[in-house]
Design a protein around this motif. Structure first.
Motif, PDB file in Angstrom:
ATOM      1  N   GLN A  19      18.473 -19.650  27.341  1.00  0.00           N
ATOM      2  CA  GLN A  19      18.871 -21.048  27.496  1.00  0.00           C
ATOM      3  C   GLN A  19      20.139 -21.159  28.345  1.00  0.00           C
ATOM      4  OE1 GLN A  19      19.600 -23.101  23.804  1.00  0.00           O
ATOM      5  NE2 GLN A  19      18.846 -25.019  24.668  1.00  0.00           N
ATOM      6  N   ALA A  20      21.059 -20.238  28.162  1.00  0.00           N
ATOM      7  CA  ALA A  20      22.289 -20.261  28.969  1.00  0.00           C
ATOM      8  C   ALA A  20      21.973 -20.043  30.442  1.00  0.00           C
ATOM      9  CB  ALA A  20      23.273 -19.206  28.467  1.00  0.00           C
ATOM     10  N   LEU A  21      20.961 -19.256  30.735  1.00  0.00           N
ATOM     11  CA  LEU A  21      20.593 -18.975  32.128  1.00  0.00           C
ATOM     12  C   LEU A  21      19.580 -19.970  32.680  1.00  0.00           C
ATOM     13  CD1 LEU A  21      20.365 -15.103  31.925  1.00  0.00           C
ATOM     14  CD2 LEU A  21      22.128 -16.464  33.077  1.00  0.00           C
ATOM     15  N   ALA A  22      19.159 -20.942  31.871  1.00  0.00           N
ATOM     16  CA  ALA A  22      18.115 -21.885  32.269  1.00  0.00           C
ATOM     17  C   ALA A  22      18.625 -23.020  33.141  1.00  0.00           C
ATOM     18  CB  ALA A  22      17.422 -22.445  31.036  1.00  0.00           C
ATOM     19  N   SER A  23      19.851 -22.960  33.568  1.00  0.00           N
ATOM     20  CA  SER A  23      20.429 -23.953  34.474  1.00  0.00           C
ATOM     21  C   SER A  23      20.711 -23.285  35.815  1.00  0.00           C
ATOM     22  CB  SER A  23      21.739 -24.486  33.881  1.00  0.00           C
ATOM     23  OG  SER A  23      22.555 -25.050  34.878  1.00  0.00           O
ATOM     24  N   GLY A  24      20.294 -23.934  36.876  1.00  0.00           N
ATOM     25  CA  GLY A  24      20.564 -23.391  38.207  1.00  0.00           C
ATOM     26  C   GLY A  24      22.048 -23.213  38.479  1.00  0.00           C
ATOM     27  N   ARG A  26      24.428 -22.670  36.203  1.00  0.00           N
ATOM     28  CA  ARG A  26      24.933 -21.536  35.432  1.00  0.00           C
ATOM     29  C   ARG A  26      24.455 -20.223  36.035  1.00  0.00           C
ATOM     30  NH1 ARG A  26      24.275 -25.268  31.091  1.00  0.00           N
ATOM     31  NH2 ARG A  26      22.268 -24.384  30.456  1.00  0.00           N
ATOM     32  N   ALA A  27      23.233 -20.186  36.511  1.00  0.00           N
ATOM     33  CA  ALA A  27      22.741 -18.979  37.180  1.00  0.00           C
ATOM     34  C   ALA A  27      23.602 -18.678  38.406  1.00  0.00           C
ATOM     35  CB  ALA A  27      21.277 -19.142  37.564  1.00  0.00           C
ATOM     36  N   GLU A  28      23.937 -19.725  39.151  1.00  0.00           N
ATOM     37  CA  GLU A  28      24.796 -19.538  40.324  1.00  0.00           C
ATOM     38  C   GLU A  28      26.177 -19.043  39.910  1.00  0.00           C
ATOM     39  OE1 GLU A  28      26.006 -21.940  44.407  1.00  0.00           O
ATOM     40  OE2 GLU A  28      25.145 -23.057  42.724  1.00  0.00           O
ATOM     41  N   LEU A  29      26.690 -19.529  38.800  1.00  0.00           N
ATOM     42  CA  LEU A  29      27.984 -19.048  38.302  1.00  0.00           C
ATOM     43  C   LEU A  29      27.922 -17.579  37.909  1.00  0.00           C
ATOM     44  CD1 LEU A  29      29.194 -22.126  36.271  1.00  0.00           C
ATOM     45  CD2 LEU A  29      30.382 -21.066  38.209  1.00  0.00           C
ATOM     46  N   VAL A  30      26.808 -17.153  37.328  1.00  0.00           N
ATOM     47  CA  VAL A  30      26.662 -15.732  37.009  1.00  0.00           C
ATOM     48  C   VAL A  30      26.718 -14.917  38.293  1.00  0.00           C
ATOM     49  CG1 VAL A  30      25.110 -13.966  36.072  1.00  0.00           C
ATOM     50  CG2 VAL A  30      25.437 -16.114  34.843  1.00  0.00           C
ATOM     51  N   GLU A  31      26.063 -15.398  39.336  1.00  0.00           N
ATOM     52  CA  GLU A  31      26.102 -14.715  40.635  1.00  0.00           C
ATOM     53  C   GLU A  31      27.539 -14.631  41.152  1.00  0.00           C
ATOM     54  OE1 GLU A  31      24.864 -12.836  44.116  1.00  0.00           O
ATOM     55  OE2 GLU A  31      23.618 -13.307  42.386  1.00  0.00           O
ATOM     56  N   VAL A  51      35.526 -29.368  38.575  1.00  0.00           N
ATOM     57  CA  VAL A  51      36.147 -28.401  37.667  1.00  0.00           C
ATOM     58  C   VAL A  51      35.670 -28.647  36.241  1.00  0.00           C
ATOM     59  CG1 VAL A  51      38.360 -27.654  36.676  1.00  0.00           C
ATOM     60  CG2 VAL A  51      38.139 -27.986  39.151  1.00  0.00           C
ATOM     61  N   ALA A  52      35.593 -29.908  35.822  1.00  0.00           N
ATOM     62  CA  ALA A  52      35.164 -30.226  34.457  1.00  0.00           C
ATOM     63  C   ALA A  52      33.742 -29.749  34.200  1.00  0.00           C
ATOM     64  CB  ALA A  52      35.272 -31.728  34.206  1.00  0.00           C
ATOM     65  N   ASN A  53      32.838 -30.007  35.136  1.00  0.00           N
ATOM     66  CA  ASN A  53      31.444 -29.586  34.989  1.00  0.00           C
ATOM     67  C   ASN A  53      31.344 -28.062  34.970  1.00  0.00           C
ATOM     68  OD1 ASN A  53      28.674 -29.774  34.812  1.00  0.00           O
ATOM     69  ND2 ASN A  53      28.366 -30.340  36.942  1.00  0.00           N
ATOM     70  N   THR A  54      32.062 -27.422  35.874  1.00  0.00           N
ATOM     71  CA  THR A  54      32.043 -25.958  35.950  1.00  0.00           C
ATOM     72  C   THR A  54      32.605 -25.345  34.674  1.00  0.00           C
ATOM     73  OG1 THR A  54      32.235 -26.052  38.354  1.00  0.00           O
ATOM     74  CG2 THR A  54      32.841 -23.974  37.298  1.00  0.00           C
ATOM     75  N   ARG A  59      31.769 -22.255  29.707  1.00  0.00           N
ATOM     76  CA  ARG A  59      31.864 -22.153  28.248  1.00  0.00           C
ATOM     77  C   ARG A  59      30.494 -21.853  27.637  1.00  0.00           C
ATOM     78  NH1 ARG A  59      35.764 -26.364  28.837  1.00  0.00           N
ATOM     79  NH2 ARG A  59      34.220 -27.930  28.270  1.00  0.00           N
ATOM     80  N   VAL A  60      29.442 -22.434  28.183  1.00  0.00           N
ATOM     81  CA  VAL A  60      28.085 -22.130  27.704  1.00  0.00           C
ATOM     82  C   VAL A  60      27.778 -20.649  27.924  1.00  0.00           C
ATOM     83  CG1 VAL A  60      25.610 -22.538  28.105  1.00  0.00           C
ATOM     84  CG2 VAL A  60      27.203 -24.472  27.989  1.00  0.00           C
ATOM     85  N   LEU A  61      28.112 -20.146  29.095  1.00  0.00           N
ATOM     86  CA  LEU A  61      27.884 -18.723  29.380  1.00  0.00           C
ATOM     87  C   LEU A  61      28.691 -17.842  28.433  1.00  0.00           C
ATOM     88  CD1 LEU A  61      27.899 -18.807  33.288  1.00  0.00           C
ATOM     89  CD2 LEU A  61      25.916 -18.449  31.794  1.00  0.00           C
ATOM     90  N   ALA A  62      29.905 -18.244  28.136  1.00  0.00           N
ATOM     91  CA  ALA A  62      30.745 -17.462  27.217  1.00  0.00           C
ATOM     92  C   ALA A  62      30.187 -17.491  25.797  1.00  0.00           C
ATOM     93  CB  ALA A  62      32.183 -17.978  27.258  1.00  0.00           C
ATOM     94  N   ARG A  63      29.752 -18.664  25.333  1.00  0.00           N
ATOM     95  CA  ARG A  63      29.175 -18.766  23.982  1.00  0.00           C
ATOM     96  C   ARG A  63      27.923 -17.911  23.838  1.00  0.00           C
ATOM     97  NH1 ARG A  63      30.659 -24.291  24.337  1.00  0.00           N
ATOM     98  NH2 ARG A  63      28.538 -24.821  24.925  1.00  0.00           N
ATOM     99  N   ALA A  64      27.194 -17.734  24.939  1.00  0.00           N
ATOM    100  CA  ALA A  64      25.986 -16.910  24.925  1.00  0.00           C
ATOM    101  C   ALA A  64      26.307 -15.426  25.078  1.00  0.00           C
ATOM    102  CB  ALA A  64      25.031 -17.352  26.031  1.00  0.00           C
TER     103      ALA A  64
END
Length: 102
Positions: A19-24, A26-31, A51-54, A59-64
């Motif tokens: 679910q954390a990776l199910a957002s484009g 967030r996936a781009e942030l992982v990259e 900045v707020a959205n990012t 935080r979602v990536l960190a919680r996961a």
């Protein structure tokens, strides 16, 4: 029968990561984080988001369990949580490029 609670917890953990990776975004942030530690502001600039959205996405990536953060004065810096996250990302990217993109 006794393994059922452990299996349920494991598959629920898989779902949290997926679910954390199910957002484009967030996936781009992982990259971006795979290339090295970034401040929220730098990561936001790299993906063209506020900045707020990012910050919310990070935080979602960190919680996961995919990213970790640390404070440096007023800035919050994020990085991938470990080599296994980097390996997961490389595998997902390869599958997407081979099977989905194009």
């Amino acid at each position: 029968m006794g393994d059922r609670p452990a299996k349920t917890a494991l598959y629920d953990a898989f779902a949290v990561v997926a679910q954390a990776l199910a957002s484009g975004r967030r996936a781009e942030l992982v990259e971006v984080l795979a290339q090295g530690e970034r401040s929220v502001e730098n990561a936001a600039a790299e993906i063209g988001q506020s900045v707020a959205n990012t910050s919310q996405h990070l935080r979602v990536l960190a919680r996961a369990g995919l990213a970790t953060s640390r404070r440096d004065g007023n800035r919050v810096l994020y990085r991938l949580a470990g080599e296994e996250v980097e390996s997961l990302w490389a595998a997902l990217r390869a599958v997407a490029a081979e099977r989905v993109a194009g």
